[in-house]
Design a protein around this motif. Sequence first.
Motif, mmCIF file in Angstrom:
data_model
loop_
_atom_site.group_PDB
_atom_site.id
_atom_site.type_symbol
_atom_site.label_atom_id
_atom_site.label_comp_id
_atom_site.label_asym_id
_atom_site.label_seq_id
_atom_site.Cartn_x
_atom_site.Cartn_y
_atom_site.Cartn_z
ATOM 1 N N THR A 31 -89.827 30.111 -69.983
ATOM 2 C CA THR A 31 -90.765 30.580 -71.303
ATOM 3 C C THR A 31 -91.284 29.369 -72.048
ATOM 4 O O THR A 31 -90.969 29.275 -73.017
ATOM 5 C CB THR A 31 -89.859 31.820 -72.054
ATOM 6 N N PRO A 32 -92.080 28.748 -71.333
ATOM 7 C CA PRO A 32 -92.899 27.516 -71.884
ATOM 8 C C PRO A 32 -93.855 27.918 -73.065
ATOM 9 O O PRO A 32 -95.034 27.760 -72.947
ATOM 10 C CB PRO A 32 -93.419 26.739 -70.954
ATOM 11 N N GLN A 33 -93.295 27.941 -74.271
ATOM 12 C CA GLN A 33 -94.237 28.362 -75.478
ATOM 13 C C GLN A 33 -94.949 27.097 -75.898
ATOM 14 O O GLN A 33 -95.960 27.122 -76.616
ATOM 15 C CB GLN A 33 -93.570 29.067 -76.642
ATOM 16 N N THR A 34 -94.606 26.003 -75.604
ATOM 17 C CA THR A 34 -95.139 24.688 -75.764
ATOM 18 C C THR A 34 -94.882 23.963 -74.587
ATOM 19 O O THR A 34 -94.314 24.364 -73.599
ATOM 20 C CB THR A 34 -94.265 23.922 -76.810
ATOM 21 N N ASN A 35 -95.670 22.898 -74.612
ATOM 22 C CA ASN A 35 -95.586 22.102 -73.137
ATOM 23 C C ASN A 35 -94.143 21.333 -73.075
ATOM 24 O O ASN A 35 -93.747 20.867 -73.920
ATOM 25 C CB ASN A 35 -96.658 21.074 -72.987
ATOM 26 N N GLU A 36 -93.516 21.486 -72.018
ATOM 27 C CA GLU A 36 -92.272 20.996 -71.758
ATOM 28 C C GLU A 36 -92.024 20.465 -70.200
ATOM 29 O O GLU A 36 -92.923 20.724 -69.269
ATOM 30 C CB GLU A 36 -91.051 21.834 -72.371
ATOM 31 N N ASN A 37 -90.782 19.690 -70.063
ATOM 32 C CA ASN A 37 -90.512 19.287 -68.699
ATOM 33 C C ASN A 37 -89.370 19.781 -68.376
ATOM 34 O O ASN A 37 -88.175 19.963 -69.105
ATOM 35 C CB ASN A 37 -90.523 17.672 -68.594
ATOM 36 N N ASN A 103 -85.310 12.580 -57.465
ATOM 37 C CA ASN A 103 -85.356 12.972 -58.713
ATOM 38 C C ASN A 103 -87.000 13.653 -59.058
ATOM 39 O O ASN A 103 -87.861 12.881 -59.063
ATOM 40 C CB ASN A 103 -84.907 12.114 -59.757
ATOM 41 N N PHE A 104 -86.790 14.686 -59.574
ATOM 42 C CA PHE A 104 -88.366 15.405 -59.956
ATOM 43 C C PHE A 104 -88.248 15.822 -61.428
ATOM 44 O O PHE A 104 -87.260 16.188 -62.005
ATOM 45 C CB PHE A 104 -88.464 16.713 -58.904
ATOM 46 N N GLN A 105 -89.571 16.167 -61.734
ATOM 47 C CA GLN A 105 -89.848 16.389 -62.836
ATOM 48 C C GLN A 105 -90.857 17.472 -63.189
ATOM 49 O O GLN A 105 -92.116 17.174 -62.424
ATOM 50 C CB GLN A 105 -90.214 15.337 -64.050
ATOM 51 N N LEU A 106 -90.689 18.764 -63.103
ATOM 52 C CA LEU A 106 -91.826 19.950 -63.045
ATOM 53 C C LEU A 106 -92.337 19.945 -64.662
ATOM 54 O O LEU A 106 -91.680 19.933 -65.595
ATOM 55 C CB LEU A 106 -91.120 21.150 -62.918
ATOM 56 N N ASN A 107 -93.935 19.782 -64.905
ATOM 57 C CA ASN A 107 -94.355 19.884 -66.199
ATOM 58 C C ASN A 107 -94.896 21.296 -66.234
ATOM 59 O O ASN A 107 -95.404 22.065 -65.575
ATOM 60 C CB ASN A 107 -95.497 19.001 -66.320
ATOM 61 N N LEU A 108 -94.408 21.937 -67.477
ATOM 62 C CA LEU A 108 -94.578 23.449 -67.678
ATOM 63 C C LEU A 108 -95.267 23.452 -68.881
ATOM 64 O O LEU A 108 -95.143 22.602 -69.809
ATOM 65 C CB LEU A 108 -93.195 24.121 -67.938
ATOM 66 N N LYS A 109 -96.517 24.419 -68.689
ATOM 67 C CA LYS A 109 -97.391 24.355 -69.878
ATOM 68 C C LYS A 109 -97.586 26.016 -70.431
ATOM 69 O O LYS A 109 -97.110 26.887 -69.706
ATOM 70 C CB LYS A 109 -98.886 23.996 -69.465
ATOM 71 N N ALA A 110 -97.369 26.057 -71.904
ATOM 72 C CA ALA A 110 -97.627 27.206 -72.302
ATOM 73 C C ALA A 110 -98.640 28.182 -71.787
ATOM 74 O O ALA A 110 -98.593 29.468 -71.785
ATOM 75 C CB ALA A 110 -98.200 27.074 -73.940
ATOM 76 N N GLU A 111 -99.834 27.324 -71.239
ATOM 77 C CA GLU A 111 -100.978 28.411 -70.520
ATOM 78 C C GLU A 111 -100.561 29.049 -69.300
ATOM 79 O O GLU A 111 -101.276 30.017 -68.848
ATOM 80 C CB GLU A 111 -102.253 27.553 -70.344
#
Length: 266
Positions: A31-37, A103-111
């Motif tokens: 539930t990415p209410q702000t941008n998070e990784n 190793n991976f990083q998934l960028n999650l955005k509020a939109e």
Amino acid sequence: MKRKIFFIILIIIFLSQINVEAAGVYLGSFTPQTNENFSFSIPVQNLEGEIITISTSDDYFRAETNKIAASNLKLVNRDNSIPLSSRELKIEKNSLLYNFSLNFQLNLKAEYKPGLYSNIIFLKDKNKILELEVVFEIRPWMEILNGAVQSAKIENVDNRTMELLSSGQQKILIRSNTNWKLKVMITEASKDNLSIRVAADSESRSFVDYKSDFIKLNEVETVIANGSNTAKLSSGQVEIFYQLRIEDFRKVNAGEKNYQINFKLE
């Protein structure tokens, strides 16, 4: 004709030597209410050689009706992070953070809109292909930024209509990644025949549907506006203004009136 058959036989032999393994990983619900990784690792000890080829089956993580660019998934190595796509990347094993893990990083955005998203990562060495389906869920979320309970005053008299109106325009700020309805109710029964009307700022009007007429307030929840994903707005939020009214000041006791109003998103 004989040459064509010969090449077909060579291709069949080559493909028969490549071992394809399929697996999957569910990253979870977000539930990415702000941008998070979000970070995760995939073991690669069963891939041989010093070079690994990595790509995705699609340039998007796809849900039923929505999509997210595959480049939001990045491979993190010793020097930098590399966005993934359907184009193949060749990675040296000794450039990984750990020799036996990607190793991976998934960028999650509020939109991001709600849905169950998936894509396939292909990991290859010279003899083997590992198909890894990566799945994650974006959950719907909505919030009132400036408080669901508000206190409003009625103190201005319009002598032409005998109305009592709340002073100034008070507002509700809403953020959401999905469709929403704004409901309102008064916290306790009032004999003052209180009513409410709403409006929206110029940026929000094309994304918010509301009735500009006064609506009676009571202890039953009443829908006064509805809208959709606020990420479409440059501010990322909608502004809804409201005003309270008592129709005839002669029917209420004199003095300042304070009312506690409850707002709710659904």
